[in-house]
Design an enzyme around this catalytic site. Structure first.
Site, mmCIF file in Angstrom:
data_model
loop_
_atom_site.group_PDB
_atom_site.id
_atom_site.type_symbol
_atom_site.label_atom_id
_atom_site.label_comp_id
_atom_site.label_asym_id
_atom_site.label_seq_id
_atom_site.Cartn_x
_atom_site.Cartn_y
_atom_site.Cartn_z
ATOM 1 N N ASP A 293 104.276 49.834 -19.408
ATOM 2 C CA ASP A 293 103.363 48.706 -19.286
ATOM 3 C C ASP A 293 104.187 47.482 -19.644
ATOM 4 O O ASP A 293 104.877 47.471 -20.669
ATOM 5 C CB ASP A 293 102.151 48.858 -20.192
ATOM 6 C CG ASP A 293 101.016 47.945 -19.743
ATOM 7 O OD1 ASP A 293 100.775 47.841 -18.529
ATOM 8 O OD2 ASP A 293 100.387 47.305 -20.600
ATOM 9 N N TYR B 47 106.283 37.369 -11.727
ATOM 10 C CA TYR B 47 106.633 36.052 -12.261
ATOM 11 C C TYR B 47 108.137 35.749 -12.140
ATOM 12 O O TYR B 47 108.610 34.758 -12.692
ATOM 13 C CB TYR B 47 106.207 35.958 -13.734
ATOM 14 C CG TYR B 47 104.713 36.160 -13.936
ATOM 15 C CD1 TYR B 47 103.833 35.085 -13.901
ATOM 16 C CD2 TYR B 47 104.183 37.429 -14.145
ATOM 17 C CE1 TYR B 47 102.473 35.255 -14.073
ATOM 18 C CE2 TYR B 47 102.819 37.621 -14.319
ATOM 19 C CZ TYR B 47 101.971 36.537 -14.286
ATOM 20 O OH TYR B 47 100.628 36.712 -14.460
HETATM 21 P P1 IMP Z 1 103.507 46.396 -15.118
HETATM 22 O O1 IMP Z 1 102.771 46.825 -16.324
HETATM 23 O O2 IMP Z 1 104.977 46.701 -15.207
HETATM 24 O O3 IMP Z 1 102.874 46.856 -13.842
HETATM 25 O O4 IMP Z 1 103.486 44.822 -15.060
HETATM 26 C C1 IMP Z 1 102.295 44.103 -15.083
HETATM 27 C C2 IMP Z 1 102.530 42.750 -14.493
HETATM 28 O O5 IMP Z 1 103.488 42.036 -15.295
HETATM 29 C C3 IMP Z 1 103.125 42.747 -13.094
HETATM 30 O O6 IMP Z 1 102.113 42.866 -12.122
HETATM 31 C C4 IMP Z 1 103.786 41.388 -13.053
HETATM 32 O O7 IMP Z 1 102.822 40.382 -12.829
HETATM 33 C C5 IMP Z 1 104.317 41.249 -14.466
HETATM 34 N N1 IMP Z 1 105.700 41.782 -14.540
HETATM 35 C C6 IMP Z 1 106.124 42.903 -15.157
HETATM 36 N N2 IMP Z 1 107.449 43.087 -14.996
HETATM 37 C C7 IMP Z 1 107.872 42.048 -14.252
HETATM 38 C C8 IMP Z 1 109.154 41.688 -13.737
HETATM 39 O O8 IMP Z 1 110.185 42.362 -13.906
HETATM 40 N N3 IMP Z 1 109.174 40.551 -13.020
HETATM 41 C C9 IMP Z 1 108.089 39.782 -12.788
HETATM 42 N N4 IMP Z 1 106.882 40.080 -13.225
HETATM 43 C C10 IMP Z 1 106.761 41.209 -13.963
#
Ligand code: IMP
Length: 190
Positions: free
Chosen positions: A69, A150
């Site tokens: 996450d 982002y």
């Molecule tokens: P997740 O939990 O890794 O799916 O990330 C949740 C959200 O955080 C993603 O949908 C992005 O909006 C943001 N996010 C996480 N990792 C990245 C990254 O490496 N680059 C840009 N946005 C990120």
């Protein structure tokens, strides 16, 4: 080669992680194991949400699994969007999320931000946690076209470009997810 499930549907993330584990593990994602469920992320922290996903796969598929996450924490916004990073604009997508952050940051000079990842590994019925953080600053407008989320507004400390102006290989050397993954890999080798 051993297989491990990565509890995600996100192709960008699967690809990044496959590269990080290439030659060591065959990484299967949720689509590969036929899981079409959107696993509820109802926790209030990165740790809780990562654990909900890895435990879901273990309980429903009896497979060793890791889940991450991640999110963006902006100091001047009380660490928002944080666990709400993916749905900050209410489900309108990456571009709307990024624009909302830029809008909330208008006129604010403290541009400090960080990406954080927590990985929960469920192996032999036990949970192991790994964390990665990368500090940086927010640009005032997007720049670059690679990556996702982002990336176009995040400039990591010590670099004069955004994550979206880096190749996947370059981002993978330093990113929050790569750092957490390196800890996971070191653990899996030990
Ligand atoms: P997740 O939990 O890794 O799916 O990330 C949740 C959200 O955080 C993603 O949908 C992005 O909006 C943001 N996010 C996480 N990792 C990245 C990254 O490496 N680059 C840009 N946005 C990120």
């Amino acid at each position: 080669m051993k297989s491990l499930v990565f509890a995600t549907h996100n192709l960008h993330k699967t690809q990044e992680v496959k590269e990080l584990l290439a030659g060591k593990y065959t990484v299967l994602n949720l689509t590969d194991i036929g899981c079409t469920t959107e696993i509820p992320e109802t926790g209030t922290t990165f740790v809780e949400n990562a654990g909900l996903k890895s435990k879901f796969v273990l309980e429903n598929y009896q497979l060793d699994c890791f889940a991450d996450d991640s999110g963006l924490e902006v100091e001047a916004l009380n660490q928002e969007p944080g666990i709400y990073s993916a749905r900050y604009s209410g489900g309108k997508g990456d571009l709307a999320n990024l624009q909302l952050v830029l809008q909330k940051m208008e006129g604010i000079s403290n541009r400090k931000a960080r990406f954080k990842t927590v990985i929960s590994l469920m192996q032999d019925g036990k949970e192991h946690l790994f964390e990665g953080v990368i500090n940086g600053t927010l640009r005032t407008e997007p720049s670059g076209t690679s990556g996702f989320g982002y990336d176009p507004i995040f400039e990591p400390e010590g670099y004069a470009k955004t994550f979206a102006e880096m190749s996947m290989e370059e981002k993978n050397q330093i990113s929050h997810r790569a750092q957490a993954m390196k800890k996971l890999i070191a653990f899996l080798r030990a």
